[in-house]
Design an enzyme around this catalytic site. Structure first.
Site, PDB file in Angstrom:
ATOM      1  CG  MET A 130      84.060 -48.211  41.025  1.00  0.00           C
ATOM      2  SD  MET A 130      85.890 -48.367  40.025  1.00  0.00           S
ATOM      3  CE  MET A 130      85.409 -47.811  38.429  1.00  0.00           C
TER       4      MET A 130
ATOM      5  CG  HIS B 266      74.342 -44.196  35.976  1.00  0.00           C
ATOM      6  ND1 HIS B 266      73.647 -45.239  35.938  1.00  0.00           N
ATOM      7  CD2 HIS B 266      75.636 -44.498  35.685  1.00  0.00           C
ATOM      8  CE1 HIS B 266      74.580 -46.183  35.624  1.00  0.00           C
ATOM      9  NE2 HIS B 266      75.494 -45.668  35.568  1.00  0.00           N
TER      10      HIS B 266
ATOM     11  CG  HIS C  78      75.195 -46.622  39.644  1.00  0.00           C
ATOM     12  ND1 HIS C  78      75.695 -45.641  38.844  1.00  0.00           N
ATOM     13  CD2 HIS C  78      76.281 -47.480  39.685  1.00  0.00           C
ATOM     14  CE1 HIS C  78      76.968 -45.729  38.482  1.00  0.00           C
ATOM     15  NE2 HIS C  78      77.236 -47.085  38.776  1.00  0.00           N
TER      16      HIS C  78
ATOM     17  CB  SER D  66      77.998 -45.963  31.068  1.00  0.00           C
ATOM     18  OG  SER D  66      79.427 -45.885  31.391  1.00  0.00           O
ATOM     19  CB  SER D  67      80.116 -43.402  35.515  1.00  0.00           C
ATOM     20  OG  SER D  67      79.296 -44.007  36.520  1.00  0.00           O
ATOM     21  NE  ARG D  68      85.409 -45.544  31.722  1.00  0.00           N
ATOM     22  CZ  ARG D  68      85.741 -46.655  32.751  1.00  0.00           C
ATOM     23  NH1 ARG D  68      84.357 -47.196  32.763  1.00  0.00           N
ATOM     24  NH2 ARG D  68      86.570 -46.967  33.340  1.00  0.00           N
TER      25      ARG D  68
END
Length: 308
Positions: free
Chosen positions: A35, A39, A42, A212-214
């Protein structure tokens, strides 16, 4: 060394045509669905995919079908050009970035799409008339499926769509999203997709936080508090290796450690690595899965524990 410029494809039929033209040349294709807001985790998935196939496609698509109207779709981080730069920095680059605008646009407006499941929860999709969903009925119910009741329906559906559009030989998913990885593997098995699904090991930051992207939404204090998740998981694994195979005790210790650091528990579950069914005692391989809130950020993490 010059950087490899990926071909950017936004149209479904163009993507399908590219894949079929490569197959006609006997090329194998690997897919890494993302999505975006990439980072190092990925990028490790892409590196893994390149071990198995000659060509690599990375999809970047924030899937509305897996979010409810009360979740963080609108605030999900995005940096498309930054993602492209990261992909170009890889030693072998990638061949295609598939970045569709809307995978649920069929050129027919039918008003608001309810997207409502049996619990009356509505996802974020509107318009286009999409009404077909893929369900992995048992695996989707526990853990993240409890608090996010449309999530795995949306994930399984969009991955099925990507498999039908890209037609990959191999697809790589991160084991940080452990339940998602198992859901996709089961879907592929049950529906006879001709795709080999590979789970790539979870990557952590130097301080132990799962990538995590979050993570970008965590304050400095929240990030320090969130380290309690990985510490608790490694402590549980260590205790199991020392002979404590009582899952209730291990689960309780994980919960107490995270709550003591200021986290709000969504769930802590210890289950079979394949079925994810909860177990009371470690006899075979298990996975400890955690979801917890720090501030407004929900983080997930897990650790596998193999039987002694």
């Amino acid at each position: 060394m010059s950087q490899k410029e990926p071909q950017i494809i936004r149209n479904k039929q163009e993507m399908r045509n590219w894949s079929r033209s490569m197959r006609a040349q006997n090329k194998t294709i690997g897919l890494v669905p993302t999505m975006g807001y990439l980072h190092q985790g990925h990028l490790s998935l892409i590196t893994e995919a390149q071990k198995h196939t000659q060509l690599t496609v990375v999809s970047i698509y924030i899937n509305p079908g897996q979010f409810t109207i009360n979740e963080d779709l609108s605030t999900y981080p995005s940096d498309f050009q930054g993602d492209i730069n990261k992909l170009k920095s890889l030693p072998n680059g990638v061949d295609v970035v598939f970045n569709p605008q809307n995978l649920y646009d069929y050129g027919v407006e039918t008003g608001e799409l309810g997207g409502e499941n049996e619990r009356g929860v509505v996802c974020c999709l509107e318009g286009g008339g999409h009404e077909t969903w893929v369900r992995v009925e048992k695996l989707e119910k526990g853990m993240c499926g409890k608090s996010r009741p449309v999530f795995f329906r949306g994930v399984a559906t969009v991955v099925a769509k990507l498999f039908n559009i890209v037609e990959p030989d191999v697809a790589v998913f991160g084991k940080k999203d452990y339940q998602q990885w198992r859901v996709i593997r089961r879907m592929v098995r049950d529906l006879d997709f001709a795709v080999k699904v590979i789970g790539s090991e979870l990557l952590r930051e130097e301080d132990g936080l799962a990538m995590s992207s979050r993570n970008v939404h965590l304050s400095q204090q929240e990030r320090e508090q969130a380290l309690s998740i990985s510490r608790a998981l490694f402590e549980a694994k260590s205790a199991a290796k020392k002979g404590n195979n009582n899952c209730s005790e291990l689960r309780r210790s994980v919960i107490e450690s995270i709550e003591a650091a200021g986290g709000k528990i969504d769930y802590v579950e210890i289950g079979d690595q394949e079925s994810l069914e909860t177990v009371e005692e470690i006899k075979d391989g298990v996975v400890v899965c955690v979801a917890a809130w720090f501030g407004k950020v929900r983080l997930i993490d897990n650790i596998e524990i193999d039987a002694s």
